[in-house]
Enzyme design. Structure first.
Site, PDB file in Angstrom:
ATOM      1  N   ASP A 149       0.921  -0.789   0.254  1.00 20.87           N
ATOM      2  CA  ASP A 149       0.219  -0.306  -0.190  1.00 20.87           C
ATOM      3  C   ASP A 149       0.930   1.017   0.200  1.00 20.87           C
ATOM      4  OD1 ASP A 149      -2.040   1.646   0.452  1.00 20.87           O
ATOM      5  OD2 ASP A 149      -1.210   2.435   2.509  1.00 20.87           O
ATOM      6  N   ASP A 204      -0.540   4.980   0.933  1.00 18.69           N
ATOM      7  CA  ASP A 204      -0.406   6.198   1.551  1.00 18.69           C
ATOM      8  C   ASP A 204      -0.530   5.519   3.023  1.00 18.69           C
ATOM      9  OD1 ASP A 204      -1.512   9.057   0.848  1.00 18.69           O
ATOM     10  OD2 ASP A 204      -1.778   7.265  -0.855  1.00 18.69           O
ATOM     11  N   GLY A 206       7.910  17.515  30.801  1.00 19.41           N
ATOM     12  CA  GLY A 206       7.405  16.296  30.311  1.00 19.41           C
ATOM     13  C   GLY A 206       6.208  16.176  31.410  1.00 19.41           C
ATOM     14  N   LYS A 213      10.287  10.467  39.195  1.00 24.27           N
ATOM     15  CA  LYS A 213       8.907  10.000  40.273  1.00 24.27           C
ATOM     16  C   LYS A 213       8.102   8.907  39.900  1.00 24.27           C
ATOM     17  CE  LYS A 213       7.881  15.020  41.168  1.00 24.27           C
ATOM     18  NZ  LYS A 213       7.600  15.106  40.000  1.00 24.27           N
ATOM     19  N   THR A 248      14.025  11.650  32.348  1.00 24.53           N
ATOM     20  CA  THR A 248      13.692  11.987  30.559  1.00 24.53           C
ATOM     21  C   THR A 248      13.356  12.803  30.984  1.00 24.53           C
ATOM     22  OG1 THR A 248      11.820  11.145  30.617  1.00 24.53           O
ATOM     23  CG2 THR A 248      12.713   9.514  30.164  1.00 24.53           C
ATOM     24  N   ASN A 289      12.766  16.047  28.703  1.00 26.02           N
ATOM     25  CA  ASN A 289      11.755  15.873  27.100  1.00 26.02           C
ATOM     26  C   ASN A 289      12.188  17.119  25.789  1.00 26.02           C
ATOM     27  OD1 ASN A 289      10.684  14.052  29.434  1.00 26.02           O
ATOM     28  ND2 ASN A 289       8.825  14.567  27.936  1.00 26.02           N
ATOM     29  N   GLU A 320      12.017  11.532  24.136  1.00 21.22           N
ATOM     30  CA  GLU A 320      12.750  11.875  25.978  1.00 21.22           C
ATOM     31  C   GLU A 320      13.710  10.626  25.902  1.00 21.22           C
ATOM     32  OE1 GLU A 320      10.277  10.712  28.769  1.00 21.22           O
ATOM     33  OE2 GLU A 320       8.706   9.917  27.819  1.00 21.22           O
ATOM     34  N   LEU A 355      19.917  10.290  29.598  1.00 26.63           N
ATOM     35  CA  LEU A 355      21.223   9.889  29.119  1.00 26.63           C
ATOM     36  C   LEU A 355      21.832   9.443  30.744  1.00 26.63           C
ATOM     37  CD1 LEU A 355      20.194  12.926  28.205  1.00 26.63           C
ATOM     38  CD2 LEU A 355      22.188  14.682  29.302  1.00 26.63           C
ATOM     39  N   TYR A 363      16.401  21.509  32.500  1.00 26.36           N
ATOM     40  CA  TYR A 363      15.032  22.891  32.146  1.00 26.36           C
ATOM     41  C   TYR A 363      16.199  23.881  31.297  1.00 26.36           C
ATOM     42  CZ  TYR A 363      12.377  19.465  33.982  1.00 26.36           C
ATOM     43  OH  TYR A 363      11.766  18.236  34.888  1.00 26.36           O
ATOM     44  N   ARG A 382      13.491  -0.701  19.729  1.00 29.66           N
ATOM     45  CA  ARG A 382      12.684  -2.197  19.712  1.00 29.66           C
ATOM     46  C   ARG A 382      11.622  -1.045  19.887  1.00 29.66           C
ATOM     47  NH1 ARG A 382      10.032  -1.707  24.636  1.00 29.66           N
ATOM     48  NH2 ARG A 382      11.482  -0.319  26.547  1.00 29.66           N
ATOM     49  N   PHE A 404       3.035  -3.062  29.280  1.00 27.74           N
ATOM     50  CA  PHE A 404       3.639  -4.180  30.244  1.00 27.74           C
ATOM     51  C   PHE A 404       2.748  -4.265  31.286  1.00 27.74           C
ATOM     52  CE2 PHE A 404       7.476  -1.864  28.031  1.00 27.74           C
ATOM     53  CZ  PHE A 404       8.133  -3.010  27.755  1.00 27.74           C
TER      54      PHE A 404
HETATM   55  P1  ADP Z   1       9.661  15.939  32.765  1.00 28.36           P
HETATM   56  O1  ADP Z   1       8.592  14.726  33.631  1.00 28.36           O
HETATM   57  O2  ADP Z   1       9.343  17.006  33.423  1.00 28.36           O
HETATM   58  O3  ADP Z   1      10.665  15.062  31.798  1.00 28.36           O
HETATM   59  P2  ADP Z   1      11.030  13.559  34.613  1.00 28.36           P
HETATM   60  O4  ADP Z   1      10.977  13.037  35.622  1.00 28.36           O
HETATM   61  O5  ADP Z   1      11.400  13.436  33.274  1.00 28.36           O
HETATM   62  O6  ADP Z   1      10.700  15.648  34.562  1.00 28.36           O
HETATM   63  O7  ADP Z   1      12.961  14.474  34.808  1.00 28.36           O
HETATM   64  C1  ADP Z   1      13.770  14.864  33.744  1.00 28.36           C
HETATM   65  C2  ADP Z   1      14.324  15.784  34.391  1.00 28.36           C
HETATM   66  O8  ADP Z   1      15.407  15.480  35.244  1.00 28.36           O
HETATM   67  C3  ADP Z   1      15.195  16.283  33.284  1.00 28.36           C
HETATM   68  O9  ADP Z   1      15.170  17.537  32.682  1.00 28.36           O
HETATM   69  C4  ADP Z   1      16.627  16.970  33.670  1.00 28.36           C
HETATM   70  O10 ADP Z   1      16.685  18.408  33.889  1.00 28.36           O
HETATM   71  C5  ADP Z   1      17.037  16.310  35.065  1.00 28.36           C
HETATM   72  N1  ADP Z   1      18.053  14.593  34.855  1.00 28.36           N
HETATM   73  C6  ADP Z   1      19.010  14.869  35.609  1.00 28.36           C
HETATM   74  N2  ADP Z   1      19.233  13.861  35.282  1.00 28.36           N
HETATM   75  C7  ADP Z   1      19.421  13.535  33.948  1.00 28.36           C
HETATM   76  C8  ADP Z   1      19.461  12.659  32.645  1.00 28.36           C
HETATM   77  N3  ADP Z   1      20.560  11.465  33.140  1.00 28.36           N
HETATM   78  N4  ADP Z   1      18.674  12.222  31.675  1.00 28.36           N
HETATM   79  C9  ADP Z   1      17.995  13.087  31.766  1.00 28.36           C
HETATM   80  N5  ADP Z   1      17.550  13.896  32.569  1.00 28.36           N
HETATM   81  C10 ADP Z   1      17.570  14.361  33.773  1.00 28.36           C
HETATM   82  N1  RBF Z   2       6.991   3.508  27.824  1.00 31.08           N
HETATM   83  C1  RBF Z   2       6.094   2.751  27.156  1.00 31.08           C
HETATM   84  O1  RBF Z   2       4.873   2.730  27.848  1.00 31.08           O
HETATM   85  N2  RBF Z   2       6.456   1.651  26.823  1.00 31.08           N
HETATM   86  C2  RBF Z   2       7.634   1.666  26.590  1.00 31.08           C
HETATM   87  O2  RBF Z   2       7.852  -0.328  25.386  1.00 31.08           O
HETATM   88  C3  RBF Z   2       8.437   2.022  26.781  1.00 31.08           C
HETATM   89  N3  RBF Z   2      10.342   2.295  27.237  1.00 31.08           N
HETATM   90  C4  RBF Z   2      10.983   3.542  26.843  1.00 31.08           C
HETATM   91  C5  RBF Z   2      12.456   2.743  26.820  1.00 31.08           C
HETATM   92  C6  RBF Z   2      13.613   3.908  27.558  1.00 31.08           C
HETATM   93  C7  RBF Z   2      14.491   3.984  27.131  1.00 31.08           C
HETATM   94  C8  RBF Z   2      12.970   4.811  28.173  1.00 31.08           C
HETATM   95  C9  RBF Z   2      13.416   6.835  28.686  1.00 31.08           C
HETATM   96  C10 RBF Z   2      11.560   5.085  28.573  1.00 31.08           C
HETATM   97  C11 RBF Z   2      10.859   4.227  27.452  1.00 31.08           C
HETATM   98  N4  RBF Z   2       9.127   4.687  28.041  1.00 31.08           N
HETATM   99  C12 RBF Z   2       8.362   3.636  27.641  1.00 31.08           C
HETATM  100  C13 RBF Z   2       8.636   6.010  28.035  1.00 31.08           C
HETATM  101  C14 RBF Z   2       8.501   5.783  29.390  1.00 31.08           C
HETATM  102  O3  RBF Z   2       7.470   5.703  29.803  1.00 31.08           O
HETATM  103  C15 RBF Z   2       8.440   7.661  29.877  1.00 31.08           C
HETATM  104  O4  RBF Z   2      10.090   7.661  30.368  1.00 31.08           O
HETATM  105  C16 RBF Z   2       7.694   7.899  31.132  1.00 31.08           C
HETATM  106  O5  RBF Z   2       6.244   7.825  31.193  1.00 31.08           O
HETATM  107  C17 RBF Z   2       8.052   9.737  31.583  1.00 31.08           C
HETATM  108  O6  RBF Z   2       7.343  10.405  31.054  1.00 31.08           O
HETATM  109 MG    MG Z   3      10.700  13.664  31.229  1.00 34.14          MG
END
Ligand code: ADP
Ligand code: RBF
Ligand code: MG
Length: 427
Positions: free
Chosen positions: A14, A16, A275, A281, A287, A289, A356, A359, A370, A383, A388
């Site tokens: 297909d 589109d 994010g 938390k 992560t 974002n 997201e 690091l 931020y 993948r 899950f």
């Molecule tokens: P959000 O939902 O706002 O992205 P997260 O709980 O995912 O918050 O935390 C992400 C924040 O944590 C990043 O924006 C950054 O400021 C901080 N942070 C600290 N260490 C790391 C890391 N190793 N990788 C990514 N973010 C990190």
């Molecule tokens: N979220 C999912 O719902 N399914 C996934 O398979 C999944 N894999 C992830 C893999 C990595 C390496 C990272 C960093 C995040 C992944 N997440 C996945 C996202 C995760 O749910 C998200 O980082 C949190 O919800 C915070 O926004």
């Molecule tokens: Mg995040």
């Protein structure tokens, strides 16, 4: 070893939403036109459009007008309006992630391919103007105007198989819509669904899909008796992060995992934004974002899924607005390995797409990113996104992804990626 689903010899594609990324553009343009015709809610228009995805333009326009009870304009007039707007914008459309790899692979191995598109021939030419001739490399083409009935009727796939000179039962069809899957099954072919409607996989099963995969990156041709891709690379894991002896948790305990190198690497970046506040938390995995809107084209070049690569994070040495106290050492630019998720996080069922990266380094007191500029060189795919059974299983899988990323980035072919000038903030 996995047992093959079937042995097929020919592939029917297909267009589109399967090979080219038209769905978002069509949704944007057509829904704007529809909204001018009545006081509809956004969700009603979206549902109507999803209902007709895969139909020929005329059939789809008529069906949407019926669903929305639009009577003050003819089907032809509405179609002419949307076509004119779309014709001006087809140049924006890119190929779907993995489409080029698939077409090149089938071509190299001499697998005969057919394009079976609902698009009429006249539209197809305009749609493909900005593409570099890959349509000519397909064995045969069947267009929507050449058949009596559009999808979900089988006509287009029967015609494609006839032009290939084979029984449809020796063909596998790749389709992104439930109606297309239905049509393929009605024609007697096998059907692989690669859903463009990401929140309703059940619709593809109901349509009779033999297999559903999340993107073309996950296509395993060996399951169909076709020449397999050979471009995945094995990454040896130092130790399994799952210490539980049995792997009954849905997370594999294997010591080797394969990744798909991206060629060329995908570069994207921007300021780190807030994010959902969930990463640290809820998961203990922060992560950083990125705002998706300004990097739409780059992030759409990647299928939703999990990736690895290198990250460059800008420090504040040149930041005149640094609000921290005098005498504090400036934060330097850093380059760090990263593992990232792109998509809708099925476990949390997000309504919006996120990009997201985590690091893979402990930043301690300098861990507030931020507003800082983050640049990513994405080197490989690990993948698809997955759902899950528990939060623990998700967290365990993400830690394993980090192991895979670290393992891959230590390999010679990926290690050098950290020298990418894009990641160094020279200005
Ligand atoms: P959000 O939902 O706002 O992205 P997260 O709980 O995912 O918050 O935390 C992400 C924040 O944590 C990043 O924006 C950054 O400021 C901080 N942070 C600290 N260490 C790391 C890391 N190793 N990788 C990514 N973010 C990190
Ligand atoms: N979220 C999912 O719902 N399914 C996934 O398979 C999944 N894999 C992830 C893999 C990595 C390496 C990272 C960093 C995040 C992944 N997440 C996945 C996202 C995760 O749910 C998200 O980082 C949190 O919800 C915070 O926004
Ligand atoms: Mg995040």
């Amino acid at each position: 070893m996995t047992t093959p689903f079937a042995k097929v010899t020919h592939v029917i594609l297909d267009l589109d939403g399967t090979l080219i990324n038209t769905e978002q553009l069509v949704d944007e343009v057509v829904s704007a036109v529809l909204h001018k015709r009545g006081d509809f809610t956004a969700s009603r228009v979206r549902k109507a459009m999803e209902h007709v995805r895969g139909m020929r333009p005329g059939d789809g326009t008529r069906a949407v007008m019926d669903l929305l009870e639009i009577t003050d304009v003819s089907v032809d007039a509405l179609l002419a309006e949307t076509s004119a707007l779309l014709d001006a914008r087809w140049g924006e459309v890119s190929m779907m992630p993995g489409a080029r790899r698939l077409l090149d692979h089938l071509h190299v191995h001499g697998v005969k391919t057919a394009l079976a598109t609902s698009t009429p021939a006249a539209f197809l030419a305009k749609k493909m103007l900005s593409h570099d001739g890959w349509v000519e490399r397909l064995s045969v083409v069947a267009t929507g105007d050449e058949v009596e009935n559009g999808k979900p009727k089988p006509d287009i796939f029967l015609l494609a198989a006839e032009r290939l000179g084979v029984d449809p039962r020796t063909c596998v069809v790749l389709e992104d819509t439930p109606l297309g899957v239905k049509a393929a099954k009605a024609a007697g072919a096998f059907a692989i669904a690669i859903p463009s409607i990401h929140d309703d996989f059940a619709a593809y099963e109901d349509a009779g899909a033999d297999q559903t995969i999340r993107s073309l990156y996950d296509l395993d041709l060996s399951l169909w008796g076709l020449p397999p891709f050979r471009d995945r690379v094995d990454v040896a894991l130092a130790a399994p992060s799952d210490t539980k002896a049995d792997g009954n948790d849905g997370v594999s305990d294997a010591f080797v995992e394969s990744v798909l190198p991206l060629r060329p690497a995908v570069r994207l970046g921007g300021p780190v934004v807030r994010g959902f506040g969930r990463g640290s938390k809820t998961l203990g995995i922060p992560t950083a974002n990125l705002d998706v809107a300004p990097i739409k084209k780059e992030s759409d070049a990647l299928a939703p899924g999990i990736y690895f690569g290198w990250a460059g994070l800008r420090g504040n040495a040149n930041d005149a607005n640094d609000s921290r106290g005098d005498g504090e050492a400036p934060i330097e630019n850093v380059i760090a390995p990263m593992v990232m998720s792109i998509g809708w996080n099925p476990f949390f069922d997000n309504a919006t797409k996120t990009v997201e990266p985590w690091l893979l380094r402990d930043f301690g007191k300098d861990g507030d990113f931020y507003g800082r500029e983050l640049r990513l060189a994405v080197l490989g795919y690990v993948r698809p996104e997955a759902d899950f059974a528990s939060l623990e299983a998700l967290v365990e899988r993400i830690h394993r992804d980090a192991d895979v990323a670290r393992g891959a980035l230590a390999m010679e072919r990926f290690e050098g990626g950290k020298e990418d000038p894009y990641l160094k903030f020279v200005d």
